[in-house]
Design an enzyme around this catalytic site. Sequence first.
Site, PDB file in Angstrom:
ATOM      1  CB  ILE A  73      22.015   2.636 -20.044  1.00 12.87           C
ATOM      2  CG1 ILE A  73      20.598   2.047 -19.973  1.00 12.87           C
ATOM      3  CG2 ILE A  73      22.826   2.936 -21.154  1.00 12.87           C
ATOM      4  CD1 ILE A  73      19.815   2.799 -21.072  1.00 12.87           C
ATOM      5  CD  GLU A 133      21.097   6.538 -16.209  1.00 17.11           C
ATOM      6  OE1 GLU A 133      20.250   7.258 -15.669  1.00 17.11           O
ATOM      7  OE2 GLU A 133      22.245   6.961 -15.689  1.00 17.11           O
TER       8      GLU A 133
END
Lengths: 125, 295
Positions: B126, B168
């Site tokens: 991300i 992430e």
Amino acid sequence: MQSLSLARSVDTPEVAFDPESGNFRLEGESYPENALDFYGSVFECLNQYIERTQGPIEAHFKLSYFNSSSSKCLLDIFDIFEAYSSVGGKVAVHWHYQKDDEDIKESGEDFADDLSLEFQLIPFD
Amino acid sequence: MKPSESVYQHELEIQRRAEVICQNPPEQFEELLKEYLGLTQHYTKLLKNTIKLTSVGDGAQRKLVRARNDLLKAKRRLEDASFTDALTGVRNRRFLLDFIDNEVKSVLNNDSELGDHNLLFLMIDIDHFKQVNDTYGHPVGDTVLVQFSNLVSAACRKSDTLVRWGGEEFLVVCRDSDQAYPAKLAERLRSQVEQNEFDIGEGRVLKCSCSIGFAGFPFYPPFPGYFGWSQIIDMADQALYIAKKSGRNAWVGVQPGKQVHHGATPPTDYHLKRLYGDKWVQFQTSLGDDARLVF
């Protein structure tokens, strides 16, 4: 007459018999390699008692697991009780089982079946 | 005497007595009848006891089987928990380490004429996630991670495995994908994440983007064992960082370059910039053109 006291081990139950009160207790798990070795002294003690006295027997069984040979020995204990009862001895059997343990409850019912003894099934938490 | 026999000592004695009677039966009928009735009584009792013991034994067996089944269930639940990321519910790195060797073996053992036997490793990260955590706090960051993993999971095929690689960063492992699938999946993920509105509570939404890198195993089909799976994951990771450096919200796939067709043995080094320079690899990217890639 001496009392009987066998401590619990990994594969044998705790057994106690007090000839003064006639209180018999068998509690734990039972799957010894040689069941007669273990139960021999129990038979002997109970047989001595019923030969020598006319006192009552109050027996408590609180087992969570037992193997086939132990079952046979339990039958033999009930035989001794039944023989005593048939000559006028007073015997009460209490079969304790954990509330949700249907198998132990049912085995109590199996033992009680056709047995001319006072036999109570008692659940505990 | 076996221990199980010894508990039947009394019954065995009766049986021996019966044999003696059979060998020397009493001559008087009344006496014979008395012995017969006595033995019949013993037999009846033995039969009743056998029935009781069978029933009790069945109960004990049921109890043991149930206990075994409960243990097996608990073991499976524990195993599953140890292979699952607690936050997102997707698989964790330990799961990958556990299953990857078998997957690689099955790829290498399969006859390529039967179809495409390969593993695709797609690494997704991300973009600017640290800012999400810093601006909105970790609980919001966690919410985004959960929604992100749900979105990725829904965009993949059922046979693909989604792994939370750490923080992430997520890894998708795809079995036996066709040539077009990696770019199709990467673009689907990129655009769906870009379009998605992440619900961060109290009526607020957040926009995010992601960067993706991918590479397949075996990397050089003529040299199937050449790069191991962990090196391929590393390549996908390097490709992901090229996508990041090249502006983010992009995907970069690594493929064998033209050099492979010239019969030379590939280098053992898997640093992408050098491999690209020597034409051992080429890139496929959402940016359209290799020239836009920043290393």
